[in-house]
Scaffold this motif. Structure first.
Motif, PDB file in Angstrom:
ATOM      1  N   VAL A   1      50.260  11.501  90.558  1.00  0.00           N
ATOM      2  CA  VAL A   1      51.663  11.829  90.786  1.00  0.00           C
ATOM      3  C   VAL A   1      51.800  12.396  92.192  1.00  0.00           C
ATOM      4  O   VAL A   1      50.988  13.227  92.617  1.00  0.00           O
ATOM      5  N   GLU A   2      52.797  11.932  92.931  1.00  0.00           N
ATOM      6  CA  GLU A   2      53.072  12.437  94.268  1.00  0.00           C
ATOM      7  C   GLU A   2      54.158  13.507  94.189  1.00  0.00           C
ATOM      8  O   GLU A   2      55.200  13.293  93.563  1.00  0.00           O
ATOM      9  N   VAL A   3      53.896  14.652  94.830  1.00  0.00           N
ATOM     10  CA  VAL A   3      54.845  15.763  94.819  1.00  0.00           C
ATOM     11  C   VAL A   3      55.211  16.094  96.267  1.00  0.00           C
ATOM     12  O   VAL A   3      54.318  16.275  97.102  1.00  0.00           O
ATOM     13  N   PRO A   4      56.497  16.198  96.605  1.00  0.00           N
ATOM     14  CA  PRO A   4      56.891  16.524  97.989  1.00  0.00           C
ATOM     15  C   PRO A   4      56.377  17.887  98.423  1.00  0.00           C
ATOM     16  O   PRO A   4      56.074  18.764  97.596  1.00  0.00           O
ATOM     17  N   ALA A   5      56.303  18.095  99.737  1.00  0.00           N
ATOM     18  CA  ALA A   5      55.748  19.332 100.294  1.00  0.00           C
ATOM     19  C   ALA A   5      56.534  20.560  99.882  1.00  0.00           C
ATOM     20  O   ALA A   5      55.986  21.646  99.760  1.00  0.00           O
ATOM     21  N   GLY A   6      57.831  20.434  99.648  1.00  0.00           N
ATOM     22  CA  GLY A   6      58.647  21.597  99.322  1.00  0.00           C
ATOM     23  C   GLY A   6      58.523  22.060  97.886  1.00  0.00           C
ATOM     24  O   GLY A   6      59.102  23.088  97.522  1.00  0.00           O
ATOM     25  N   GLN A   7      57.795  21.347  97.039  1.00  0.00           N
ATOM     26  CA  GLN A   7      57.640  21.726  95.633  1.00  0.00           C
ATOM     27  C   GLN A   7      56.212  22.185  95.369  1.00  0.00           C
ATOM     28  O   GLN A   7      55.281  21.771  96.060  1.00  0.00           O
ATOM     29  N   ASN A   8      56.046  23.027  94.364  1.00  0.00           N
ATOM     30  CA  ASN A   8      54.706  23.475  93.997  1.00  0.00           C
ATOM     31  C   ASN A   8      54.489  23.421  92.491  1.00  0.00           C
ATOM     32  O   ASN A   8      53.710  24.200  91.932  1.00  0.00           O
ATOM     33  N   SER A   9      55.141  22.462  91.826  1.00  0.00           N
ATOM     34  CA  SER A   9      54.926  22.278  90.390  1.00  0.00           C
ATOM     35  C   SER A   9      55.421  20.895  89.990  1.00  0.00           C
ATOM     36  O   SER A   9      56.221  20.266  90.692  1.00  0.00           O
ATOM     37  N   THR A  10      54.898  20.432  88.853  1.00  0.00           N
ATOM     38  CA  THR A  10      55.345  19.157  88.301  1.00  0.00           C
ATOM     39  C   THR A  10      55.005  19.141  86.821  1.00  0.00           C
ATOM     40  O   THR A  10      54.115  19.876  86.363  1.00  0.00           O
ATOM     41  N   THR A  11      55.699  18.327  86.048  1.00  0.00           N
ATOM     42  CA  THR A  11      55.428  18.180  84.619  1.00  0.00           C
ATOM     43  C   THR A  11      54.741  16.840  84.386  1.00  0.00           C
ATOM     44  O   THR A  11      55.263  15.787  84.774  1.00  0.00           O
ATOM     45  N   LEU A  12      53.560  16.894  83.780  1.00  0.00           N
ATOM     46  CA  LEU A  12      52.814  15.681  83.445  1.00  0.00           C
ATOM     47  C   LEU A  12      53.237  15.240  82.051  1.00  0.00           C
ATOM     48  O   LEU A  12      53.139  16.012  81.087  1.00  0.00           O
ATOM     49  N   GLN A  13      53.706  14.012  81.930  1.00  0.00           N
ATOM     50  CA  GLN A  13      54.245  13.523  80.665  1.00  0.00           C
ATOM     51  C   GLN A  13      53.466  12.308  80.190  1.00  0.00           C
ATOM     52  O   GLN A  13      52.633  11.754  80.905  1.00  0.00           O
TER      53      GLN A  13
END
Length: 414
Positions: A353-365
């Motif tokens: 999963v790619e996450v932009p530089a401004g974020q520091n979290s993501t939900t793995l589904q």
């Protein structure tokens, strides 16, 4: 007329020998290097599977330029104890190596791959075993995917010494573990192939081996941080033949020189206490009275002061999803973004999963209930470097279906 006929036959025979490569062996321009096959010969492999692997390796080496001024090949069995089938330089043509592989017998016993990797390291850099000093080293490990002892540490030692590692798994194996064990990028150095379909990768693997044998920079940098980096090089000297002089110079300040002397049997050094976001010129100068080896040069840039992910937090665990958070970088302007790689710890397909530089979290589904996952978060910096951190995440067991209401059997009035 008879003389011309004899001469014509001789010339025809000479042309045929030259075309087959049997007259003088590999040409002078052939790549030089040491190629070691590490083959699972344990009881976990059936006799049929072993015979198919043996046939595959024989076809793989037949066209390779093996000889005194070209490639040297060796085969080591993985079992309870490592065992050499043939050593480097023992055979000087692809045909003779092919015959030796096809004559190899299975050893059986346990699958002590870690022990065999430590043994392979000794063989690859031991001139008494026929290895060639200062040439590219390639390891081809054929496995059914399992090992009775740890593989990671001895494999990392091999890669730190500059060995290119190809892995062919004929079983399921653990994708994340094998990806970490193979040389980067894993999509080029790791193959999952059924034992009856090994022929599919023969040409691709042969080309990759030859590419890895091309002359390359022997001095390399790894584990680059904002204040340090590790140097590694192929063995060029021995403890008795000389020593190395290392020099470190900030590119913008050529008059500031740090020097370090290390013994001739050393193959690495860590420079620490460096300035962040700075170019350094590195020189490795072999000093010897027995042979001349030219210096190696390299330029390394340390990471900016901004750090990569320092802590991973797993939260909001559900049967099919988890929340992954990490400590943000101190200066997100230096970060292009984050890559989140996750996959089942016990083997399976890894996803990214790619996450932009401004974020520091993501939900793995879309996860599997009651499963342990390995999650790796990598910060990609604008200067090309990367920093990574891993953690385990466990999904909750599957949700139980709600019980249906029981029918009302109580007596009812009129």
């Amino acid at each position: 007329m008879l003389a011309w006929t004899a001469l014509g036959l001789a010339l025809s025979l000479r042309v045929a020998l030259a075309q087959s490569g049997a007259e003088r062996g590999p040409p002078a321009s052939s790549p030089q290097g040491d190629l070691l096959f590490l083959v699972d010969s344990s009881a976990s492999v059936s006799h049929y599977e072993f015979s198919r692997v043996r046939e595959f390796l024989g076809q793989l080496v037949a066209p390779l330029p093996l000889g005194p001024r070209a490639l040297h090949a060796s085969l080591v069995h993985v079992g309870s104890q490592p065992d050499t089938e043939f050593s480097f330089g023992q055979y000087n043509s692809g045909a003779s190596v092919q015959d030796a592989i096809r004559a190899a017998t299975q050893r059986m016993g346990d699958t002590n791959t870690g022990l065999a990797l430590a043994y392979a390291k000794e063989q690859l850099f031991d001139t008494a075993a026929g290895s060639q000093p200062g040439v590219p080293k390639v390891l081809v490990w054929v496995t059914d995917g399992g090992s009775s002892d740890p593989v990671g540490p001895p494999m990392q030692e091999l890669k730190d010494l500059g060995v290119t590692v190809f892995i062919i798994s004929t079983g399921r194996g653990n994708l994340l573990e094998l990806s970490a064990a193979a040389s980067a990028p894993p999509e080029k150095h790791l193959h999952f192939v059924d034992v009856d379909d090994l022929h599919i990768i023969t040409q691709e693997l042969r080309d990759s081996i030859l590419d890895a044998m091309q002359p390359q920079q022997q001095l390399r940098a790894s584990e680059v941080t904002s204040s340090s980096f590790r140097l590694a090089w192929l063995p060029l000297l021995t403890a008795k033949s000389g020593y190395y002089l290392l020099e470190l110079v900030p590119s913008a300040e050529p008059g500031v020189v740090r020097r370090q002397q290390v013994p001739g049997n050393a193959t690495g050094w860590v420079w620490a206490g460096l300035e962040p976001d700075t170019d350094y010129d590195v020189a490795l100068v072999p000093e010897s009275n027995e042979l001349f080896v030219g210096p190696q040069h390299l330029r390394v840039r340390t990471l900016p002061e901004e750090a990569g992910p320092e802590r991973i937090v797993i939260s909001h665990a559900r049967p099919r999803s988890v929340r992954v958070s990490w400590a943000p970088t101190l200066g997100p302007a230096a970060v292009l973004g984050y890559h989140v790689l996750y996959g089942p710890l016990q083997g399976g397909t890894a996803q990214r999963v790619e996450v932009p530089a401004g974020q520091n979290s993501t939900t793995l589904q879309g996860l599997t209930p009651g499963t342990v996952y390995l999650v790796t978060v990598t910060a990609a910096f604008r200067l090309g470097q990367e920093r990574a951190l891993s953690a385990k995440a466990c999904t909750l067991p599957g949700e139980r279906s709600r019980a249906l209401p029981l029918p009302d059997t109580r007596a009812r009035g009129p």
